[in-house]
Design an enzyme around this catalytic site. Structure first.
Site, mmCIF file in Angstrom:
data_model
loop_
_atom_site.group_PDB
_atom_site.id
_atom_site.type_symbol
_atom_site.label_atom_id
_atom_site.label_comp_id
_atom_site.label_asym_id
_atom_site.label_seq_id
_atom_site.Cartn_x
_atom_site.Cartn_y
_atom_site.Cartn_z
ATOM 1 N N HIS A 54 13.933 2.030 -6.258
ATOM 2 C CA HIS A 54 13.389 1.350 -7.435
ATOM 3 C C HIS A 54 13.386 2.234 -8.665
ATOM 4 C CE1 HIS A 54 9.770 3.531 -6.138
ATOM 5 N NE2 HIS A 54 9.391 3.466 -7.409
ATOM 6 N N ASP B 220 11.266 3.431 -12.130
ATOM 7 C CA ASP B 220 9.982 3.554 -12.836
ATOM 8 C C ASP B 220 10.256 3.420 -14.332
ATOM 9 O OD1 ASP B 220 8.832 4.192 -10.404
ATOM 10 O OD2 ASP B 220 8.061 6.137 -11.046
ATOM 11 N N HIS C 196 4.965 2.627 -16.846
ATOM 12 C CA HIS C 196 4.277 2.971 -15.599
ATOM 13 C C HIS C 196 3.225 4.063 -15.846
ATOM 14 C CE1 HIS C 196 3.736 3.258 -11.341
ATOM 15 N NE2 HIS C 196 4.592 4.208 -11.077
ATOM 16 N N HIS D 67 6.249 12.318 -14.009
ATOM 17 C CA HIS D 67 6.213 10.914 -14.446
ATOM 18 C C HIS D 67 5.810 10.831 -15.922
ATOM 19 C CE1 HIS D 67 6.118 9.684 -10.121
ATOM 20 N NE2 HIS D 67 6.575 8.530 -10.584
HETATM 21 ZN ZN LIG Z 1 7.886 4.339 -8.753
#
Ligand SMILES: [Zn+2]
Length: 276
Positions: free
Chosen positions: A94, A96, A100, A223
């Site tokens: 997947h 991101d 997110h 992230h």
């Molecule tokens: Zn993710």
């Protein structure tokens, strides 16, 4: 020199680029394919996505549930076979999206499609990960890669091969919890991703684990770094062991969930056919 790569990197303007003469020397890379070659089946395609099923890995949090598929109509009863599925956004192979982790980050449906086609490189850290499951890609690893293989092209997608994908079919091993409940698997370091974003303008990064941050991370700094830069992450990417270190292209197609923070993605690598 990279026809598809050049065409995609330029925003799809030069769709068809004259193909260079085939390399006679087997040591030289195969001729670079065009989009005509792609349409005619003359390009090697590697599907980097895992099939979605109830065993597919997802983040072990409250309210996160396995992929679910149920039959809602059958040929026998309804004359048509049809199913319905439900899934967390961040399950299986997947993407991101920046939203997110960043309040003003774009959601998956608002990603610029031009960012979803790019050349790719693979940085292999399987050796270091064999020594430590908590390994994080360093800037020094990138410098070593570049010293051997040349500078990472601008606007590429950098894939990290950790070797963790071999545990995909063993969900407990893949998450690798210790007795304290902390997970141990490799990932990127913030320093490495900051370098790739600032100095190499990468579109995104991806890897063969369930998080771009290593398993022990509490702050999810990688992230945050990606999201702040408007770049995406790809997680649970399959078959990185089948890709060369460079000389391929990626097509990344995440499901278009309006306001979604990410979603399952079909990721294809496109490679020149091997020189005969
Ligand atoms: Zn993710």
């Amino acid at each position: 020199m990279f026809a598809i790569g050049a065409a995609l990197a330029s925003g799809g303007v030069a769709l068809f680029v004259a193909r260079p003469a085939a390399a006679a020397d087997p040591e030289k890379p195969a001729a670079v394919p065009t989009l005509d070659d792609l349409a005619a089946g003359r390009v090697r395609i590697i599907d980097l996505s895992y099939p979605l099923n109830s065993k597919a890995a997802y983040w072990p949090g409250d309210n996160y549930k396995p992929f679910d598929l149920r039959t809602i109509a059958t040929l026998e009863r309804d004359g048509v076979l049809s199913k319905a599925f439900s899934t967390p956004e961040h399950l299986g192979t997947h993407l991101d999206a920046p939203s997110h982790f960043e309040r003003d980050g774009v959601s998956v449906d608002r990603l610029d499609p031009r960012d979803l086609f790019a050349s790719g490189v693979v940085i292999d850290v399987t050796g270091a990960v064999a020594m430590s499951a908590d390994y994080r890609l360093t800037k020094a690893d990138i410098e070593r890669w570049e010293a051997e293989l040349g500078e990472i092209p601008r606007r590429t997608i950098v894939l990290l091969r950790t070797g963790w994908g071999r545990f995909w079919n063993e969900p407990m091993r893949y998450q690798n919890h210790d007795l304290q409940g902390r997970m141990h698997f490799p990932g990127f370091s913030a320093e490495a991703v900051e370098f790739l974003l600032k100095e190499r303008q990468v579109r995104g990064v991806g890897l063969d684990t369930m998080s771009v941050d290593y398993g022990l991370s509490r702050d999810f700094v990688v992230h945050h770094v990606l999201a702040k830069a408007g770049a995406f992450g790809l997680e649970n990417v399959a078959k990185l062991d089948e890709l060369p270190a460079r000389g391929f292209w990626l097509s990344v197609a995440p499901i278009k969930i309006e306001t979604g923070t990410g979603g399952p993605a079909r990721v294809f690598a496109l490679l020149p056919k091997r020189a005969p």
